[in-house]
Design an enzyme around this catalytic site. Sequence first.
Site, PDB file in Angstrom:
ATOM      1  N   GLY A  29       0.896  -1.174   0.024  1.00  0.00           N
ATOM      2  CA  GLY A  29      -0.012   0.149  -0.123  1.00  0.00           C
ATOM      3  C   GLY A  29       0.938   1.327   0.160  1.00  0.00           C
ATOM      4  N   SER A  30       0.209   2.375  -0.112  1.00  0.00           N
ATOM      5  CA  SER A  30       0.782   3.570  -0.248  1.00  0.00           C
ATOM      6  C   SER A  30       1.687   3.977   1.044  1.00  0.00           C
ATOM      7  CB  SER A  30      -0.066   4.814  -0.438  1.00  0.00           C
ATOM      8  OG  SER A  30      -1.325   5.085   0.706  1.00  0.00           O
ATOM      9  N   THR A  31       1.026   3.414   2.421  1.00  0.00           N
ATOM     10  CA  THR A  31       1.979   3.791   3.570  1.00  0.00           C
ATOM     11  C   THR A  31       3.059   2.935   3.309  1.00  0.00           C
ATOM     12  OG1 THR A  31      -0.294   4.287   4.455  1.00  0.00           O
ATOM     13  CG2 THR A  31       1.502   4.133   5.917  1.00  0.00           C
ATOM     14  N   ASP A  81       2.670  -2.991   8.133  1.00  0.00           N
ATOM     15  CA  ASP A  81       1.525  -2.890   7.202  1.00  0.00           C
ATOM     16  C   ASP A  81       0.908  -1.967   7.556  1.00  0.00           C
ATOM     17  OD1 ASP A  81       0.254  -3.275   4.820  1.00  0.00           O
ATOM     18  OD2 ASP A  81      -0.259  -5.120   5.184  1.00  0.00           O
ATOM     19  N   ASP A  84      -6.856  -0.130   6.424  1.00  0.00           N
ATOM     20  CA  ASP A  84      -8.011   0.760   5.891  1.00  0.00           C
ATOM     21  C   ASP A  84      -8.661   1.197   6.783  1.00  0.00           C
ATOM     22  OD1 ASP A  84      -7.406   0.317   3.035  1.00  0.00           O
ATOM     23  OD2 ASP A  84      -7.782  -1.681   3.438  1.00  0.00           O
ATOM     24  N   GLY A  95      -6.957  -4.769   3.009  1.00  0.00           N
ATOM     25  CA  GLY A  95      -7.396  -5.319   1.656  1.00  0.00           C
ATOM     26  C   GLY A  95      -7.790  -4.278   0.667  1.00  0.00           C
ATOM     27  N   GLY A  96      -7.715  -3.094   1.156  1.00  0.00           N
ATOM     28  CA  GLY A  96      -8.054  -1.898   0.161  1.00  0.00           C
ATOM     29  C   GLY A  96      -7.192  -2.056  -1.305  1.00  0.00           C
ATOM     30  N   GLY A  97      -5.997  -2.717  -1.259  1.00  0.00           N
ATOM     31  CA  GLY A  97      -5.255  -2.889  -2.082  1.00  0.00           C
ATOM     32  C   GLY A  97      -5.266  -4.265  -2.752  1.00  0.00           C
ATOM     33  N   GLU A 103      -1.084 -10.889   2.981  1.00  0.00           N
ATOM     34  CA  GLU A 103      -0.947 -10.043   3.889  1.00  0.00           C
ATOM     35  C   GLU A 103      -1.081 -10.868   5.102  1.00  0.00           C
ATOM     36  OE1 GLU A 103      -1.756  -5.632   2.113  1.00  0.00           O
ATOM     37  OE2 GLU A 103      -3.410  -6.748   3.222  1.00  0.00           O
TER      38      GLU A 103
HETATM   39  O1  LIG Z   1      -4.566  -3.655   3.100  1.00  0.00           O
HETATM   40  C1  LIG Z   1      -3.986  -3.198   2.424  1.00  0.00           C
HETATM   41  C2  LIG Z   1      -3.479  -3.413   1.114  1.00  0.00           C
HETATM   42  O2  LIG Z   1      -4.326  -4.610   0.854  1.00  0.00           O
HETATM   43  C3  LIG Z   1      -3.201  -1.532   2.825  1.00  0.00           C
HETATM   44  O3  LIG Z   1      -2.451  -1.969   3.848  1.00  0.00           O
HETATM   45  C4  LIG Z   1      -4.449  -0.662   3.049  1.00  0.00           C
HETATM   46  O4  LIG Z   1      -5.334  -0.927   2.075  1.00  0.00           O
HETATM   47  C5  LIG Z   1      -3.863   0.561   3.400  1.00  0.00           C
HETATM   48  O5  LIG Z   1      -3.372   1.029   2.141  1.00  0.00           O
HETATM   49  P1  LIG Z   1      -2.750   2.745   2.183  1.00  0.00           P
HETATM   50  O6  LIG Z   1      -1.571   2.575   3.125  1.00  0.00           O
HETATM   51  O7  LIG Z   1      -2.594   2.717   0.682  1.00  0.00           O
HETATM   52  O8  LIG Z   1      -3.888   3.711   2.831  1.00  0.00           O
END
Ligand SMILES: O=C(CO)[C@H](O)[C@H](O)COP(=O)(O)O
Length: 218
Positions: A29-31, A81, A84, A95-97, A103
């Site tokens: 993810g972006s973070t 990690d 969301d 799981g947004g990504g 994971e």
């Molecule tokens: O679970 C995830 C990817 O499957 C990410 O950790 C979650 O979607 C957060 O993403 P971001 O850091 O871009 O806000």
Amino acid sequence: MTQDDKKKAAAYAALEYVEKDTIVGVGTGSTVNHFIDALATIKNNIVGAVSSSEASTEKLKGFGIEVFDLNEVSELSIYVDGADEINPYNHMIKGGGAALTREKIVSAVADKFICIVDDTKNVDILGDFPLPVEVIPMARSYVARELVKLGGDPVYREGVVTDNGNVILDVYNLKIAEPLTLENQINSIVGVVTNGLFANRAANVVLVGTDSGVNTLK
Ligand SMILES: O=C(CO)[C@H](O)[C@H](O)COP(=O)(O)O
């Protein structure tokens, strides 16, 4: 501070938990992308990483960080990690990504889950963010009907195929009062690979980026 500045601050704070000469579990993810940038600054102090997605693997390798197959690794001291949503019990929706299954597998091996988020991710009750469920493609409609019975409104995430070759249903309108129970109920539907509730595997440390710095919650 922008939301991305807060993500970056939380990600860099996670370096404190990286032990010398270890293999680090890395999310998606972006973070986490900020965390990988941070990890690159100390890459000579670590042995390498285990990654939860093709995207993170590519970024790690781009920095020359060795990426190990999880089957070659028997222990990980930390898994880092994003999330969301995260509640006060450190239960998360992830799981947004679309990387939720890998994971969950990598985090299961790690001693500690270090969750890095910005403060928009903190909630009292999980469920405003639609809950991702990874499903075997032929079971999609059946699983969707079963999720409706549990009170949700599943929507097929069109055009997305996971790294495992499966599809995602995003379940709207769940107010998740009992995350542990719901995680287990959804996992018991035939055709479900994983769901994005991380309650059985809650975070051990949460680093929250805010306007006034990074807060550590345990
Ligand atoms: O679970 C995830 C990817 O499957 C990410 O950790 C979650 O979607 C957060 O993403 P971001 O850091 O871009 O806000």
